[in-house]
Design an enzyme around this catalytic site. Structure first.
Site, PDB file in Angstrom:
ATOM      1  N   LYS A 212       3.601  -5.909   8.194  1.00 56.29           N
ATOM      2  CA  LYS A 212       3.207  -5.897   9.603  1.00 56.29           C
ATOM      3  C   LYS A 212       3.027  -7.336  10.098  1.00 56.29           C
ATOM      4  O   LYS A 212       3.540  -7.718  11.127  1.00 56.29           O
ATOM      5  CB  LYS A 212       1.910  -5.097   9.729  1.00 56.29           C
ATOM      6  CG  LYS A 212       1.411  -4.920  11.128  1.00 56.29           C
ATOM      7  CD  LYS A 212       0.238  -3.942  11.134  1.00 56.29           C
ATOM      8  CE  LYS A 212      -0.507  -4.005  12.446  1.00 56.29           C
ATOM      9  NZ  LYS A 212      -1.649  -3.085  12.492  1.00 56.29           N
ATOM     10  N   GLU A 218       1.311 -11.509  -1.324  1.00 57.82           N
ATOM     11  CA  GLU A 218       2.079 -10.789  -2.331  1.00 57.82           C
ATOM     12  C   GLU A 218       3.508 -10.539  -1.848  1.00 57.82           C
ATOM     13  O   GLU A 218       4.487 -10.752  -2.568  1.00 57.82           O
ATOM     14  CB  GLU A 218       1.433  -9.433  -2.655  1.00 57.82           C
ATOM     15  CG  GLU A 218       0.088  -9.518  -3.334  1.00 57.82           C
ATOM     16  CD  GLU A 218      -1.080  -9.565  -2.353  1.00 57.82           C
ATOM     17  OE1 GLU A 218      -0.903 -10.030  -1.202  1.00 57.82           O
ATOM     18  OE2 GLU A 218      -2.188  -9.148  -2.757  1.00 57.82           O
ATOM     19  N   GLY A 273      -1.893  -0.319   9.351  1.00 58.66           N
ATOM     20  CA  GLY A 273      -1.058  -0.353   8.143  1.00 58.66           C
ATOM     21  C   GLY A 273      -1.082   0.962   7.380  1.00 58.66           C
ATOM     22  O   GLY A 273      -0.040   1.522   7.032  1.00 58.66           O
ATOM     23  N   ARG A 274      -2.282   1.492   7.130  1.00 55.80           N
ATOM     24  CA  ARG A 274      -2.379   2.712   6.313  1.00 55.80           C
ATOM     25  C   ARG A 274      -2.022   3.980   7.100  1.00 55.80           C
ATOM     26  O   ARG A 274      -2.083   5.079   6.556  1.00 55.80           O
ATOM     27  CB  ARG A 274      -3.770   2.807   5.681  1.00 55.80           C
ATOM     28  CG  ARG A 274      -4.915   2.718   6.660  1.00 55.80           C
ATOM     29  CD  ARG A 274      -6.239   2.491   5.935  1.00 55.80           C
ATOM     30  NE  ARG A 274      -7.342   2.268   6.851  1.00 55.80           N
ATOM     31  CZ  ARG A 274      -7.678   1.099   7.379  1.00 55.80           C
ATOM     32  NH1 ARG A 274      -6.959   0.037   7.104  1.00 55.80           N
ATOM     33  NH2 ARG A 274      -8.717   0.992   8.185  1.00 55.80           N
ATOM     34  N   GLU A 359     -10.290   2.735   2.638  1.00 51.60           N
ATOM     35  CA  GLU A 359     -10.207   1.545   3.486  1.00 51.60           C
ATOM     36  C   GLU A 359     -10.703   1.880   4.894  1.00 51.60           C
ATOM     37  O   GLU A 359     -11.225   1.027   5.602  1.00 51.60           O
ATOM     38  CB  GLU A 359      -8.765   1.020   3.539  1.00 51.60           C
ATOM     39  CG  GLU A 359      -8.683  -0.458   3.893  1.00 51.60           C
ATOM     40  CD  GLU A 359      -7.334  -1.078   3.599  1.00 51.60           C
ATOM     41  OE1 GLU A 359      -7.285  -2.113   2.923  1.00 51.60           O
ATOM     42  OE2 GLU A 359      -6.315  -0.528   4.055  1.00 51.60           O
ATOM     43  N   HIS A 390      -6.676  18.454 -18.825  1.00 50.52           N
ATOM     44  CA  HIS A 390      -6.809  18.041 -20.224  1.00 50.52           C
ATOM     45  C   HIS A 390      -7.453  16.666 -20.346  1.00 50.52           C
ATOM     46  O   HIS A 390      -7.396  16.044 -21.392  1.00 50.52           O
ATOM     47  CB  HIS A 390      -5.432  18.048 -20.896  1.00 50.52           C
ATOM     48  CG  HIS A 390      -4.825  19.409 -20.896  1.00 50.52           C
ATOM     49  ND1 HIS A 390      -4.895  20.256 -21.975  1.00 50.52           N
ATOM     50  CD2 HIS A 390      -4.200  20.099 -19.910  1.00 50.52           C
ATOM     51  CE1 HIS A 390      -4.306  21.398 -21.676  1.00 50.52           C
ATOM     52  NE2 HIS A 390      -3.873  21.333 -20.423  1.00 50.52           N
ATOM     53  N   LYS A 510      -9.350 -12.415  -0.458  1.00 51.14           N
ATOM     54  CA  LYS A 510      -8.102 -13.132  -0.139  1.00 51.14           C
ATOM     55  C   LYS A 510      -8.404 -14.603   0.092  1.00 51.14           C
ATOM     56  O   LYS A 510      -7.687 -15.481  -0.365  1.00 51.14           O
ATOM     57  CB  LYS A 510      -7.527 -12.592   1.192  1.00 51.14           C
ATOM     58  CG  LYS A 510      -6.784 -11.314   1.124  1.00 51.14           C
ATOM     59  CD  LYS A 510      -6.015 -11.133   2.445  1.00 51.14           C
ATOM     60  CE  LYS A 510      -5.952  -9.692   2.863  1.00 51.14           C
ATOM     61  NZ  LYS A 510      -5.419  -9.473   4.195  1.00 51.14           N
TER      62      LYS A 510
END
Ligand code: G6Q
Length: 549
Positions: A212, A218, A273-274, A359, A390, A510
């Site tokens: 965005k 990253e 973003g999410r 978030e 399990h 960050k």
């Protein structure tokens, strides 16, 4: 910062008080009793919305509980808040942004506006460009620099620019063109890039750089590495235009990176973003499953948006899930919430929802910045069934913690082989039955167990679950399901009077990483300015990262 009225003058502690009083009277009520005394319970506590059927009868609720929860939505002015979101009001107060992901999946004729400007024409213009591009890649018409068709598409993005398309591409693999490989690189750990491309031919590989802001450390690092990897064999810088496209809101940065802005697919600051899977961020998914299936998914989202905005609170599926979560957080000391999809294709759904929920609602100040004195978002986690059975279900059944769970399943499998699917669903239903009703000491004894062992074999039950059932996993039912959770999260944010659409909590780390990075890159740099623990870790890194020879 002008707060809309539903954020103003709220007293959440006071609003939750009747529920807390009700909880104190609850004492000893067991789901066994509630079901025994009310043969209509399952039917009454079920909701059908679109293709999804929610059975919430195995929750610790009575008519009175639901009535109090419904009252809470009125105190929180939820209907007003929903209308404000759909009207494009800037309800993301701290970033002064509207929250209009619902406009991304609406038909072109729908009237969504931002400061009076109609949005759906812009949305559909980008969708048409995405569709043309996706078709060109899928058909082989879009050629790489050396004239070969594209066989592998690698999305480079992180967080909201990764989890949605990565989850959905996995979820809808049954609808994908298997001749194309679609993969995702997110981690700044070079391992992720290297392992993702190691069997690929740069001549046949297309990178989608999805960011965005187009500034994320990253993503930019991986994009630079990808460009070097591609140019290492393609040699000619002009090759970038055929092997790199961008998805972003930031055209200047895209151009500065060297990607032709004709190859940029735009989205807007009113898409969080999410919440961006339905925007151009969905491009890798569209390439994988094709534009028609992608459109089916958008229609599924839209169908659930309409349900959320229009269905009465009492029969509103996302609102019901939200209210149950509020009840357990406020009154039952539940700190976590498990999402348990009984479908291998939904393996990444818990990770995706983890971001969407944690978030958004992992906040500890209210909309006006005052510390909250009530529980906000839970820790969300989960794994597909039956694997989890399990592993961690022991704690769900007999642990000391109450963990409300969502069980998610489909009636028709994509792979009807033998009795796999009946076994899968038998396990799913059995777990909710066991969690709700448990097994008493008398029942254990009746089966022949005696002495101390009896206590170990007792299942207390009374552990709440929702079951979400749909006929089949399709692009549409996936879209509907994601929208259910998005609107659940929104509803809870309004009830807790917190701001669900910012994420200031990701900033500090960050910033500090930006300060530490030069201290790791240059071993002579002064790195004594932190606390003693961080200083020590940097020293140890410097020692151990020296080449061995
Ligand atoms: C999502 C968050 C966050 C964001 C990533 C990537 O709501 O804001 O996960 O999506 O940090 O950001 P960019 O898309 O700007 O690279």
């Amino acid at each position: 910062m002008m707060a809309p009225t539903f954020f103003e003058s709220r007293n959440v502690v006071k609003d939750l008080a009747p529920l807390k009083a009700h909880r104190r009277e609850w004492k000893g009520v067991h789901l066994r009793d509630l079901f025994r005394d009310d043969p209509g319970r399952a039917e009454r506590y079920s909701i059908q919305a679109g293709d999804w059927f929610l059975d919430y009868s195995k929750n610790l609720v009575t008519e009175r509980t639901l009535q109090l929860l419904h009252d809470l939505t009125r105190r929180a002015r939820l209907p007003e808040a929903i209308a404000a979101m759909f009207k494009g009001e800037r309800i993301n107060l701290t970033e002064n942004r509207a929250v209009l992901h619902v406009a991304l999946r609406a038909p072109e004729t729908a009237d969504f506006r931002m400061d009076g400007v109609p949005l759906t024409p812009q949305v559909h213009a980008v969708l048409r460009r995405m569709k043309a591009f996706a078709e060109a890649v899928r058909s082989g018409e879009w050629k790489g620099h050396t004239g070969r068709p594209i066989r592998a598409v690698i999305n480079i993005g992180i967080g909201g620019s990764d989890l949605g398309p990565a989850m959905a591409t996995e979820a809808l693999r049954a609808f994908a063109d298997r001749r194309l490989t679609v993969r995702f690189v997110s981690n700044v750990d070079a391992t992720h890039f290297v392992e993702t491309v190691r069997d690929l031919n740069p001549e046949e590989t297309l990178f989608i750089v999805a960011s965005k802001t187009f500034t994320t450390q990253e993503t930019m690092t991986n994009a630079e590495t990808a460009r070097a990897w591609a140019l290492d064999s393609l040699k000619d810088p002009a090759a970038v235009a055929r092997h790199f496209v961008a998805v972003s809101t930031n055209a200047d940065r895209v151009a500065a990176f060297g990607i032709d802005t004709h190859n940029m697919f735009e989205f807007w600051d009113w898409v969080g973003g999410r919440y961006s899977l339905c925007s151009a961020i969905g491009l890798p998914l569209m390439i994988a499953i094709g534009p028609e299936h992608f459109q089916d998914m958008l229609n599924g989202f839209h169908l659930m948006d309409r349900h959320f905005a229009e269905a009465p609170i009492e029969s509103n599926l996302p609102i019901t899930l939200a209210l149950l979560g509020v009840w357990y957080g406020a009154c039952w000391d539940a700190h976590t919430h498990a999402v348990l999809p009984y479908d291998q294709y939904l393996a990444r759904l818990p990770a995706y929802l983890q971001q969407a929920d944690m978030e958004s609602n992992g906040k500890s100040v209210d909309a006006r910045g005052r510390p909250v004195r009530w529980q906000t978002g839970p820790i969300l986690w989960g794994e597909p069934g039956t694997n989890g059975q399990h592993a961690f279900y022991q704690l769900l059944h007999q642990g000391t913690k109450l963990v409300p769970c969502d069980f998610i399943a489909f009636c028709r499998p994509h792979h009807p082989i033998g009795d796999h699917h009946a076994k899968l669903l038998a396990n799913c239903f059995a777990q909710t039955e066991a969690l709700a009703f448990g097994k008493t000491a008398e029942e254990v004894r009746a089966e022949g167990t005696q002495g101390r062992l009896v206590r170990h074999r007792v299942f207390p039950g009374n552990r709440p679950t929702n079951t979400l059932l749909a006929p089949e996993l399709t692009p549409s039912t996936l879209g509907q399901l994601i929208a259910i959770y998005e609107h659940k999260i929104f509803t809870q944010g309004i009830i807790w009077n917190i701001l669900s659409f910012d994420q200031w909590g990701v900033e500090l780390g960050k910033k500090l990483a930006g300060r530490i990075l030069p201290e790791l890159l240059d071993p002579t740099a002064d790195a004594r300015g932190h606390d003693t623990s961080t200083n020590q870790l940097i020293r140890r890194y410097r020692e151990w990262s020296k080449p061995l020879h």
